[in-house]
Design a protein around this motif. Structure first.
Motif, PDB file in Angstrom:
ATOM      1  N   HIS A  55     -14.062  27.521   5.011  1.00 65.13           N
ATOM      2  CA  HIS A  55     -14.723  26.303   4.551  1.00 65.13           C
ATOM      3  C   HIS A  55     -15.924  26.037   5.455  1.00 65.13           C
ATOM      4  O   HIS A  55     -15.859  26.257   6.663  1.00 65.13           O
ATOM      5  CB  HIS A  55     -13.747  25.124   4.607  1.00 65.13           C
ATOM      6  CG  HIS A  55     -14.132  23.974   3.729  1.00 65.13           C
ATOM      7  ND1 HIS A  55     -15.214  23.172   3.992  1.00 65.13           N
ATOM      8  CD2 HIS A  55     -13.574  23.499   2.588  1.00 65.13           C
ATOM      9  CE1 HIS A  55     -15.310  22.246   3.059  1.00 65.13           C
ATOM     10  NE2 HIS A  55     -14.328  22.421   2.189  1.00 65.13           N
ATOM     11  N   ALA A  56     -17.007  25.550   4.848  1.00 58.99           N
ATOM     12  CA  ALA A  56     -18.268  25.392   5.572  1.00 58.99           C
ATOM     13  C   ALA A  56     -18.477  24.011   6.172  1.00 58.99           C
ATOM     14  O   ALA A  56     -19.569  23.709   6.646  1.00 58.99           O
ATOM     15  CB  ALA A  56     -19.434  25.725   4.646  1.00 58.99           C
ATOM     16  N   GLU A  57     -17.455  23.158   6.166  1.00 61.65           N
ATOM     17  CA  GLU A  57     -17.630  21.825   6.728  1.00 61.65           C
ATOM     18  C   GLU A  57     -17.844  21.897   8.236  1.00 61.65           C
ATOM     19  O   GLU A  57     -17.515  22.907   8.864  1.00 61.65           O
ATOM     20  CB  GLU A  57     -16.427  20.941   6.400  1.00 61.65           C
ATOM     21  CG  GLU A  57     -15.135  21.337   7.061  1.00 61.65           C
ATOM     22  CD  GLU A  57     -13.967  20.470   6.587  1.00 61.65           C
ATOM     23  OE1 GLU A  57     -14.202  19.467   5.915  1.00 61.65           O
ATOM     24  OE2 GLU A  57     -12.815  20.829   6.881  1.00 61.65           O
ATOM     25  N   GLN A  61     -14.734  18.584  12.067  1.00 64.13           N
ATOM     26  CA  GLN A  61     -13.970  18.115  10.915  1.00 64.13           C
ATOM     27  C   GLN A  61     -12.999  19.188  10.441  1.00 64.13           C
ATOM     28  O   GLN A  61     -11.867  18.895  10.059  1.00 64.13           O
ATOM     29  CB  GLN A  61     -14.925  17.731   9.779  1.00 64.13           C
ATOM     30  CG  GLN A  61     -14.259  17.058   8.594  1.00 64.13           C
ATOM     31  CD  GLN A  61     -15.269  16.592   7.559  1.00 64.13           C
ATOM     32  OE1 GLN A  61     -16.475  16.587   7.793  1.00 64.13           O
ATOM     33  NE2 GLN A  61     -14.774  16.200   6.397  1.00 64.13           N
ATOM     34  N   PHE A  62     -13.458  20.442  10.482  1.00 63.20           N
ATOM     35  CA  PHE A  62     -12.627  21.572  10.066  1.00 63.20           C
ATOM     36  C   PHE A  62     -11.339  21.639  10.876  1.00 63.20           C
ATOM     37  O   PHE A  62     -10.240  21.716  10.321  1.00 63.20           O
ATOM     38  CB  PHE A  62     -13.428  22.871  10.226  1.00 63.20           C
ATOM     39  CG  PHE A  62     -12.742  24.096   9.687  1.00 63.20           C
ATOM     40  CD1 PHE A  62     -13.044  24.581   8.429  1.00 63.20           C
ATOM     41  CD2 PHE A  62     -11.797  24.787  10.439  1.00 63.20           C
ATOM     42  CE1 PHE A  62     -12.419  25.720   7.931  1.00 63.20           C
ATOM     43  CE2 PHE A  62     -11.162  25.910   9.957  1.00 63.20           C
ATOM     44  CZ  PHE A  62     -11.484  26.377   8.690  1.00 63.20           C
ATOM     45  N   PHE A  80     -13.667  31.944  16.159  1.00 64.53           N
ATOM     46  CA  PHE A  80     -13.849  32.757  14.951  1.00 64.53           C
ATOM     47  C   PHE A  80     -13.909  31.802  13.763  1.00 64.53           C
ATOM     48  O   PHE A  80     -12.983  31.687  12.980  1.00 64.53           O
ATOM     49  CB  PHE A  80     -12.704  33.763  14.800  1.00 64.53           C
ATOM     50  CG  PHE A  80     -13.012  34.892  13.836  1.00 64.53           C
ATOM     51  CD1 PHE A  80     -14.007  35.806  14.113  1.00 64.53           C
ATOM     52  CD2 PHE A  80     -12.302  35.029  12.652  1.00 64.53           C
ATOM     53  CE1 PHE A  80     -14.290  36.841  13.228  1.00 64.53           C
ATOM     54  CE2 PHE A  80     -12.571  36.066  11.766  1.00 64.53           C
ATOM     55  CZ  PHE A  80     -13.574  36.974  12.049  1.00 64.53           C
ATOM     56  N   ASP A  81     -15.042  31.114  13.665  1.00 66.15           N
ATOM     57  CA  ASP A  81     -15.204  30.065  12.669  1.00 66.15           C
ATOM     58  C   ASP A  81     -15.729  30.614  11.349  1.00 66.15           C
ATOM     59  O   ASP A  81     -15.805  31.841  11.152  1.00 66.15           O
ATOM     60  CB  ASP A  81     -16.124  28.969  13.211  1.00 66.15           C
ATOM     61  CG  ASP A  81     -17.536  29.488  13.535  1.00 66.15           C
ATOM     62  OD1 ASP A  81     -17.851  30.653  13.207  1.00 66.15           O
ATOM     63  OD2 ASP A  81     -18.320  28.709  14.114  1.00 66.15           O
ATOM     64  N   PHE A  97     -20.468  33.261  -0.553  1.00 67.31           N
ATOM     65  CA  PHE A  97     -21.274  32.083  -0.888  1.00 67.31           C
ATOM     66  C   PHE A  97     -20.451  30.829  -0.638  1.00 67.31           C
ATOM     67  O   PHE A  97     -19.220  30.874  -0.594  1.00 67.31           O
ATOM     68  CB  PHE A  97     -21.744  32.128  -2.347  1.00 67.31           C
ATOM     69  CG  PHE A  97     -20.651  31.886  -3.354  1.00 67.31           C
ATOM     70  CD1 PHE A  97     -20.426  30.613  -3.885  1.00 67.31           C
ATOM     71  CD2 PHE A  97     -19.843  32.930  -3.782  1.00 67.31           C
ATOM     72  CE1 PHE A  97     -19.420  30.397  -4.810  1.00 67.31           C
ATOM     73  CE2 PHE A  97     -18.834  32.718  -4.717  1.00 67.31           C
ATOM     74  CZ  PHE A  97     -18.620  31.441  -5.228  1.00 67.31           C
ATOM     75  N   VAL A  98     -21.150  29.725  -0.450  1.00 72.01           N
ATOM     76  CA  VAL A  98     -20.508  28.432  -0.248  1.00 72.01           C
ATOM     77  C   VAL A  98     -20.536  27.669  -1.564  1.00 72.01           C
ATOM     78  O   VAL A  98     -21.605  27.425  -2.122  1.00 72.01           O
ATOM     79  CB  VAL A  98     -21.220  27.619   0.846  1.00 72.01           C
ATOM     80  CG1 VAL A  98     -20.536  26.263   1.039  1.00 72.01           C
ATOM     81  CG2 VAL A  98     -21.250  28.392   2.163  1.00 72.01           C
TER      82      VAL A  98
END
Length: 407
Positions: A55-57, A61-62, A80-81, A97-98
C-alpha cells in the motif's frame, strides 16, 4: 571454506524472501522445505483477484495498521517498505501500479507471473527446493523431516542438522494451502499467543426472508462496533452472515466487544444523509407506505430488506423510529467463521520470546518469520508486506548469527 547450511521451513512469502537474502551470499547453502507440492500457494490464491502486494499510504500511517505491541515489526517494515517492494518487483521484470485506493498491484494483475520469475531467480541463485517435505519436529537447528509421495503417503523420515533454521510456516488459516498451524507443537504454551481468525466473515442468523439476497451487497454504508472506529464500504450478505473488506477491517473491534452472546454491528444505511434530512423527507411522505418512503429516501431493495429483518415489526408504523434505525441499524452477530476460512490469523510466537533479529531466545540458531509471529493486520497489502519484511529480517539475523559477510 565449508558453506553454512541454512534450512527454511515454508515456501511462502516470508520463507522465499528469506531465501532471497541468504542466496546472495556465496558462503551459505539454502534449502527450502515445503510440505505441499508447490511454493507460494497462498500468494497465488490471493493473486486470483489481482495480488494486492502493498500500500502506498504514508509510512507512519502504514505501520499504524498493524496490531502488535512491539515496535520491531514497524522497524522491519520501514526497512522494506512499499517503495522497496516495487523496486524488488521491477527487478523481477514485474511492473506495478498504485490503484485509486492506494493499493499496489502488479500491472499484469497476475500473481503467477511474479511467482514464476521469483522462483526462477532463486533456483538460479542456488536455492534448493524440497517439495512434499514436511517438518514434524524442531530441536534447535535439527529438523525431523518427512518426505511424502504424490498421494500424500510418507515414504521417508529423517533428521538433519543445519547451521541455522528459519521457520516461516504461516499462520493457521487455509490449511489446504499449507498454513495449518501444526508448528505450534514445537513451542511451549507460554511462548505462544493463541491463534485466532482475522480478516474473516461474521455470523448472523438470518430468517428465510433474507435467503434470496445471499451473495448480494449492502452498498455504501458506514459501519462500526465502537463509534470512534467507523469505516465506509460495502458488505456482502452470506448464508452464514456478513463478509467483505469492510467487515474484515472491523474484526479487531468486534473481538474487543465480543461476549457470550456475540456483539452488535451498527450500520448507517444512508451515510450521506443526516437524520434531520431523513426525518424531513419522512414527514413529507407520511401518508405513503413504508416501502415507498424508504425508496424515496434512496434505499435499494437490499437495504430495505435488511432494515426490515433487523427491526421490530412494531416499529414499522413509526416512521421516526425507522428514520433512526436507518442511521443506526443494530445487527446482532454471534461470532466469527472458523479459523480455516480466515484470510489470515492473529496470534503466534510471542515477541518476548525473540531477540531483535527474530532468533528464538530458547533455541540458538532458530529464527521465526512471517505470519507465525504474533501480529495482526487488515487486508490491503499489509499482510504480504509484513511477511516480506520479517523474512528479510530473519535472514539478516541468520547472517549475523553465523558471522557471514557480504561476498
Amino acid at each position: 571454506m565449508n558453506k553454512k547450511h541454512i534450512a527454511i521451513v515454508g515456501a511462502g512469502a516470508a520463507g522465499l524472501m528469506a531465501a532471497e537474502v541468504l542466496s546472495s551470499h556465496d558462503d551459505v547453502m539454502v534449502s527450502v522445505y515445503e510440505h505441499k507440492p508447490t511454493a507460494a500457494r497462498k500468494i497465488l490464491m490471493a493473486g486470483k483477484t489481482g495480488l494486492n502486494i502493498s500500500h502506498a499510504e504514508p509510512l507512519d500511517q502504514f505501520v499504524s495498521r498493524y496490531l502488535v505491541h512491539d515496535e520491531r515489526l514497524a522497524n522491519y517494515v520501514q526497512r522494506f517498505d512499499a517503495n522497496a517492494i516495487r523496486a524488488w518487483m521491477l527487478g523481477l521484470g514485474v511492473e506495478s501500479f498504485v490503484g485509486s485506493t492506494g493499493r499496489i498491484f502488479p500491472t499484469q494483475m497476475k500473481a503467477s507471473v511474479l511467482v514464476r520469475a521469483w522462483l526462477n531467480r532463486l533456483s538460479e541463485a542456488g536455492v534448493a527446493f524440497y517439495y512434499r517435505h514436511g517438518c514434524i519436529d524442531v530441536q534447535g537447528t535439527t529438523l525431523t523431516l518427512v518426505q511424502s509421495d504424490q498421494k500424500g503417503e510418507v515414504i521417508r523420515q529423517f533428521s538433519q542438522d543445519f547451521d541455522a533454521v528459519i521457520l516461516a510456516c504461516g499462520g493457521g488459516s487455509h490449511a489446504k494451502l499449507g498454513s495449518d498451524g501444526a508448528w505450534q507443537e514445537w513451542f511451549d504454551d507460554e511462548q505462544l499467543t493463541p491463534l485466532y481468525p482475522s480478516n474473516v466473515g461474521v455470523l448472523k442468523d438470518w430468517s428465510s426472508f433474507i435467503e434470496p439476497l445471499y451473495g448480494q451487497a449492502i452498498k455504501r454504508v458506514k459501519a462500526w462496533v465502537q463509534p470512534q472506529h467507523s469505516h465506509q464500504g460495502d458488505i456482502i450478505i452470506s448464508h452464514y452472515g456478513l463478509e467483505s473488506g469492510l467487515i474484515y477491517r472491523l474484526n479487531h473491534t468486534m473481538r474487543q466487544a465480543m461476549n457470550q452472546e456475540g456483539f452488535v454491528l451498527h450500520l448507517d444505511l444512508l451515510p450521506d444523509k443526516s437524520l434531520d434530512a431523513i426525518i424531513k423527507i419522512v414527514q413529507q411522505n407520511k401518508k405513503q407506505s413504508l416501502n415507498t418512503v424508504l425508496k424515496k429516501l434512496g434505499l435499494d431493495k437490499v437495504k430495505i430488506a435488511v432494515l426490515r429483518e433487523c427491526t421490530n415489526k412494531t416499529d414499522w408504523s413509526d416512521f421516526i423510529k425507522m428514520a433512526n434505525h436507518i442511521k443506526d441499524l443494530s445487527i446482532k452477530c454471534t461470532g466469527f467463521r472458523p479459523i480455516d476460512e480466515a484470510i489470515s490469523t492473529g496470534g503466534g510466537v510471542k515477541w518476548s520470546c525473540l531477540d531483535d533479529d527474530l532468533q528464538c531466545l530458547h533455541q540458538a540458531g532458530l529464527f521465526c518469520a512471517g505470519e507465525m509471529l504474533d501480529w495482526d493486520a487488515p487486508t490491503g497489502g499489509y499482510l504480504l508486506t509484513a511477511c516480506f519484511a520479517t523474512g528479510r529480517a530473519a535472514a539478516h539475523g541468520v547472517l549475523k548469527f553465523l558471522d557471514v559477510k557480504k561476498s
